[in-house]
Design a protein around this motif. Structure first.
Motif, PDB file in Angstrom:
ATOM      1  N   HIS A   1      -9.458  63.165 -13.916  1.00 28.38           N
ATOM      2  CA  HIS A   1      -9.340  64.273 -12.968  1.00 28.38           C
ATOM      3  C   HIS A   1      -9.361  65.611 -13.646  1.00 28.38           C
ATOM      4  O   HIS A   1      -8.746  66.567 -13.227  1.00 28.38           O
ATOM      5  CB  HIS A   1      -8.088  64.069 -12.136  1.00 28.38           C
TER       6      HIS A   1
ATOM      7  N   SER B   1     -11.639  67.780 -13.722  1.00 26.38           N
ATOM      8  CA  SER B   1     -12.161  68.854 -12.873  1.00 26.38           C
ATOM      9  C   SER B   1     -11.081  69.437 -11.984  1.00 26.38           C
ATOM     10  O   SER B   1     -11.110  70.617 -11.651  1.00 26.38           O
ATOM     11  CB  SER B   1     -13.293  68.352 -11.979  1.00 26.38           C
ATOM     12  N   LEU B   2     -10.140  68.605 -11.568  1.00 25.07           N
ATOM     13  CA  LEU B   2      -9.052  69.092 -10.728  1.00 25.07           C
ATOM     14  C   LEU B   2      -8.237  70.139 -11.485  1.00 25.07           C
ATOM     15  O   LEU B   2      -7.950  71.220 -10.971  1.00 25.07           O
ATOM     16  CB  LEU B   2      -8.163  67.915 -10.314  1.00 25.07           C
ATOM     17  N   TRP B   3      -7.909  69.816 -12.725  1.00 22.92           N
ATOM     18  CA  TRP B   3      -7.112  70.757 -13.532  1.00 22.92           C
ATOM     19  C   TRP B   3      -7.917  72.008 -13.846  1.00 22.92           C
ATOM     20  O   TRP B   3      -7.392  73.110 -13.860  1.00 22.92           O
ATOM     21  CB  TRP B   3      -6.611  70.080 -14.815  1.00 22.92           C
TER      22      TRP B   3
ATOM     23  N   GLY C   1     -10.139  73.321 -11.924  1.00 20.79           N
ATOM     24  CA  GLY C   1     -10.101  74.127 -10.709  1.00 20.79           C
ATOM     25  C   GLY C   1      -8.791  74.881 -10.586  1.00 20.79           C
ATOM     26  O   GLY C   1      -8.764  76.059 -10.230  1.00 20.79           O
ATOM     27  N   VAL C   2      -7.694  74.198 -10.907  1.00 19.36           N
ATOM     28  CA  VAL C   2      -6.380  74.830 -10.795  1.00 19.36           C
ATOM     29  C   VAL C   2      -6.269  75.998 -11.781  1.00 19.36           C
ATOM     30  O   VAL C   2      -5.857  77.104 -11.421  1.00 19.36           O
ATOM     31  CB  VAL C   2      -5.259  73.788 -11.046  1.00 19.36           C
TER      32      VAL C   2
ATOM     33  N   TYR D   1      -8.645  77.689 -13.094  1.00 24.21           N
ATOM     34  CA  TYR D   1      -9.561  78.743 -12.659  1.00 24.21           C
ATOM     35  C   TYR D   1      -8.954  79.611 -11.556  1.00 24.21           C
ATOM     36  O   TYR D   1      -8.953  80.837 -11.635  1.00 24.21           O
ATOM     37  CB  TYR D   1     -10.860  78.080 -12.198  1.00 24.21           C
ATOM     38  N   VAL D   2      -8.386  78.945 -10.544  1.00 24.26           N
ATOM     39  CA  VAL D   2      -7.790  79.700  -9.433  1.00 24.26           C
ATOM     40  C   VAL D   2      -6.630  80.568  -9.941  1.00 24.26           C
ATOM     41  O   VAL D   2      -6.477  81.723  -9.536  1.00 24.26           O
ATOM     42  CB  VAL D   2      -7.317  78.734  -8.322  1.00 24.26           C
TER      43      VAL D   2
END
Lengths: 291, 332, 232
Positions: free
Chosen positions: B277, B279-281, B283-284, B286-287
């Motif tokens: 996962h 990509s999930l981290w 994304g986090v 990045y946000v």
């Protein structure tokens, strides 16, 4: 036979309308191209699939999916977008991040495989239209699109809240000068966008499939519809949905690979020649004179 | 030696160490991984010209990466010329092409510009997928006759790094020059810059065309690295990824995106096997960067290195504000 | 009971544009804010509404400092801003525009603005410039605001329309104090009681409107020979 294709096009159009109306309204009032909409769509898709698998009826599942997506959107707006209130660039980038996060989260929880949507009874049956079988489910799509359109029009045209939303869509500054608090209005519209996207997700499952890439796969179509319809215009979104749905059904009938390509080309041409969309009025042109 | 050149000797030492490392027994796996990272570093640097220098958000940068991949693949396939030469030719063709595309796209502002870049890139992606006769469609193009130096992993490893170094130093020098100041002035206040005779669309069009040429070079190197061309490399995901790299690295610093490009590529390709996962981290992170670090992770470093011009960050409050709605300007 | 600006400062995109603005508007008073282009008249109005960044000084309403109150709050406590273009919602009908203006029934304005009756359901984008400004003033009346800030109402209007506009403003002053930004001197003199002169971001002189031409700052502040205003 052509009747069957046209009806299929209309049912697609109904789906595209539900899919895009929220995005269009959110852009209208927030000026934000809401990539996260694809994430709420995905959340709705999986929520409905999960509930259907656990014995829920389709309509209940779809409404619940809308609700769950709406709540997700509200949280995102509150926690991530509101602090970037005066920074549209940052908001745009954030919604992209939200889309990626939600897509990965769904991927994590449910896995990357395509799930079977358990459809049975009347919704899984077909009717003969123009000599070919036509899925009853697609009639439900048309009905849903119509109901959502009427509800949106009633909300926007018939209530004082809707009037305020339309005022905010036209000009946030003017709305504030009229004593309207735009901030909560934005949250509300954003949540409504989430609800519509989630509901669209629920509608997508039975004909599009349930898989983590569904959100990003439909994203481009959403953009095409809102651009052609004019961002911020519900009526424009409806017309654009019909154009795109019918184009896709008709072009797709003769040359399946070309349907999307033709629609993307239409989007580019509209953006260049008429960025405010076919029915929209607020231009997106770079102003060379204004201060 | 002037004080501001003090970083030169350590940099040169680092460069030499980098180049000789594979011969000193660097693991072939890591050499290969780093090669990919450095190529993405070049790609990220090219996107910094978009986000950092013009202040525009484009979701279609994958198009120019793809132009490099397919352009070089087709050119080499047709003419069997030297691969590096082919990369330069393709970059030279990409620049005017991108200029034309962007001159048209730049008629639109903000979200509309973002959308047209996205649409054009998706259109190209669909064309590449469907023009099976030319591009092999989803099967891609394989069996490209690369020049021998690209077949040696150690050269393949050194060439992109040399180019990245040249681009980073060159772009930072340009950024500080008169031309660079004009580009930044146009980004920060196009109306004011217009008073000094700098046409916004022209200045941004030139910057974007240079950016596309660099992206095409990255694409050409990526082709050499992979040995084949696949449409997936120019999907919207590629465009999103490079945007994430630049935002996380810190737009406008050139160094930041280069490091973030390399780092995130390495992390992605080493972590996907351990954490599914990743990509999930990503994304986090990045946000969070968008929210709290307008200058990116690079902004956390020493100011002199990362933000030499002391300019306003792109993602700060108010950036792009004037272009959200035309109607609002009636009130001003 | 005054709208009071004292030592007001404001900046646009970091550049200071207002340096020292001092003025009082009393209920029933029409105060003309005069000065040449770029003197900061519109910015003053926008700063009162919280649309421009205030960097110093005070905006006080009945002695209460508005501080950092957001625009919508300023509107709700009774300050109404009519921007140069009228500031009506182009996409909404006349009726809808009135509905958004305040708590009162839209029909109430027909007494003072009977011409709106025929335009009741017309989209504001289709109104003429004069009609749009009448609609804006009708909204102001309906909002029950006690302070009206009107920016260049005469701009682009024919003399007959201008007379009607003057009447409308005169009618509004019964309920409210009016701060009027105007380039057209003759129009300003016909509706205003007093003047305030602005020059390069500061107020420099004030007095009764009849004494305007005697002001030592008059020639300078109005970039003399401002015939454009007189002849309109």
């Amino acid at each position: 036979m052509i009747a069957n294709v046209v009806l299929a096009g209309i049912s697609l159009a109904a789906f595209y309308f539900v899919l895009s109306a929220g995005l269009s309204l959110v852009f209208g009032i927030m000026g934000v191209l809401n990539f996260a909409s694809a994430g709420y769509f995905l959340v709705g898709l999986y929520a409905a699939w999960y509930m259907l698998g656990h014995g829920s009826g389709f309509l209940v599942a779809a409404l619940a999916a809308g609700l769950i997506s709406g709540v997700t959107a509200l949280i995102v707006e509150f926690v991530m977008l509101r602090p970037l209130y005066r920074n549209p660039g940052g908001q745009l980038l954030t919604t992209l991040g939200v889309m990626l996060i939600l897509t990965e989260a769904v991927n994590w929880v449910f896995g990357p495989q395509i799930q079977q949507e358990p459809m049975q009874g009347l919704l899984a049956s077909t009717l003969p239209v123009g000599g070919l079988p036509f899925p009853v489910y697609r009639l439900l799509l048309i009905a849903s699109g119509l109901v959502i359109y009427l509800l949106l029009v009633a909300l926007l045209r018939g209530t004082s809240l809707g009037l305020k939303v339309r005022a905010g869509v036209e000009s946030q500054t003017l709305a504030e000068l009229s004593g309207i608090r735009v901030l909560p209005l934005r949250s509300l519209v954003y949540a409504l966008g989430g609800i519509l996207a989630g509901f669209a997700g629920a509608l997508y499952g039975p004909f599009g499939g349930v898989y983590p890439g569904a959100g990003t796969d439909t994203l481009l179509l959403t953009f095409i519809v809102v651009v052609i319809g004019g961002l911020g215009s519900v009526g424009g979104t409806l017309v654009a949905s019909l154009i795109i749905g019918l184009a896709e059904a008709l072009v797709g009938f003769y040359a399946p690979n070309l349907a999307l390509t033709v629609n993307v080309l239409a989007m580019i041409i509209v953006l260049i020649l008429r960025p405010q969309g076919l029915l929209g009025r607020a231009p997106g042109r770079r102003d060379t004179h204004a201060a | 030696m002037p004080r501001n050149r003090l970083w030169l000797p350590p940099l040169a030492l680092l460069a030499i160490l980098y180049v000789v490392w594979p011969w000193l027994g660097g693991s072939p796996f890591l050499v290969n991984l780093i090669t990919g990272g450095v190529i993405w570093g070049i790609f990220a640097v090219s996107y910094d010209l978009v986000l950092g220098w013009t202040g525009e958000i484009s979701f279609g940068h994958a198009l120019w990466f793809g132009a490099g991949i397919y352009g070089v693949a087709l050119l080499v396939q047709a003419t069997h010329i030297d691969t590096m030469l082919a990369i330069l030719i393709v970059a030279a063709i990409t620049a005017p092409l991108s200029f034309l595309v962007h001159i048209i796209s730049l008629r639109l502002r903000g979200a509309y510009f973002a959308m047209i870049t996205f649409a054009i890139a998706e259109f190209a992606y669909l064309l590449v997928q469907n023009a099976t006769a030319l591009t092999g469609g989803t099967n891609g193009l394989t069996g490209i006759m690369l020049s021998p130096y690209f077949l040696d992993p150690n050269f393949l490893y050194a060439i992109p790094a040399a180019l990245l170094l040249i681009f980073v130093l060159g772009l930072r020098a340009i950024g500080r020059s008169r031309s660079g100041r004009i580009v930044h002035a146009v980004r920060d206040n196009p109306t004011r810059a217009a008073l000094f005779g700098h046409n916004e669309v022209l200045v941004k069009g030139i910057t974007l065309s240079a950016s596309s040429a660099l992206a095409a070079i990255a694409g050409g190197l990526y082709l050499a690295y992979q040995g084949m061309a696949f449409p997936d490399a120019m999907s919207s995901n590629t465009g999103f990824m490079v945007l994430l790299m630049v935002v996380i690295g810190g737009a406008d610093s050139i160094w930041g995106p280069a490091v973030a490009g390399i780092g995130l590529y390495l992390l992605e390709n080493s972590l996907t096997s351990t954490t599914a996962h990743w990509s999930l981290w990503l994304g986090v992170v990045y946000v969070l960067v968008v929210r709290f670090l307008p200058n990116g992770l690079g902004g956390l470093g020493p100011r002199r290195l990362w933000a030499p011009r002391g300019q306003t960050a792109i993602l700060h409050e108010g950036a792009g504000q004037s272009r959200t709605k035309v109607r609002e300007s009636n009130l001003e | 009971m005054t709208l009071q600006l004292s030592a007001l400062q404001a900046s646009l995109q970091g550049a200071p544009v207002l340096h020292a603005v001092d003025l009082d508007v009393k209920p029933g008073q029409v105060l003309a804010l005069l000065g040449r282009n770029g003197a900061g008249k519109t910015t003053t109005l926008r700063t009162i509404m919280g649309l421009t960044q205030q960097t110093g000084g005070h905006v006080r309403l009945d002695g209460r400092d508005l501080g950092g109150a957001p625009t919508w709050q300023r509107a709700r406590i009774g300050i109404y801003f009519v921007p140069e273009d009228g500031g009506v919602f182009q996409e909404l009908s006349v009726l809808e525009n009135l509905r958004l203006a305040g708590r009162g029934q839209p029909e109430q304005v027909l007494g003072a603005f009977p011409e709106l009756k025929a335009l009741w359901h017309r989209r504001a984008a289709l109104l003429s410039g004069g009609e749009r400004k009448i609609l804006a003033l009708a909204r102001a009346a309906l909002s029950g605001s006690r302070w009206l800030l009107i920016d260049e109402p005469s701009l682009g209007l024919a003399p007959a329309v201008l007379r009607r506009l003057g009447q409308a403003i005169a009618a509004l002053r019964a309920e409210a104090g009016v701060l009027l930004v105007e380039q057209n001197l003759r129009f300003a003199q016909s509706v205003a009681d007093d003047y305030v002169l602005m020059q390069r971001g500061s107020t420099v002189d004030q007095g009764p409107i009849e004494a305007l031409r005697e002001s030592p700052f008059f020639a300078q502040a109005m970039s003399f020979g401002s015939g454009e205003g007189d002849s309109a």
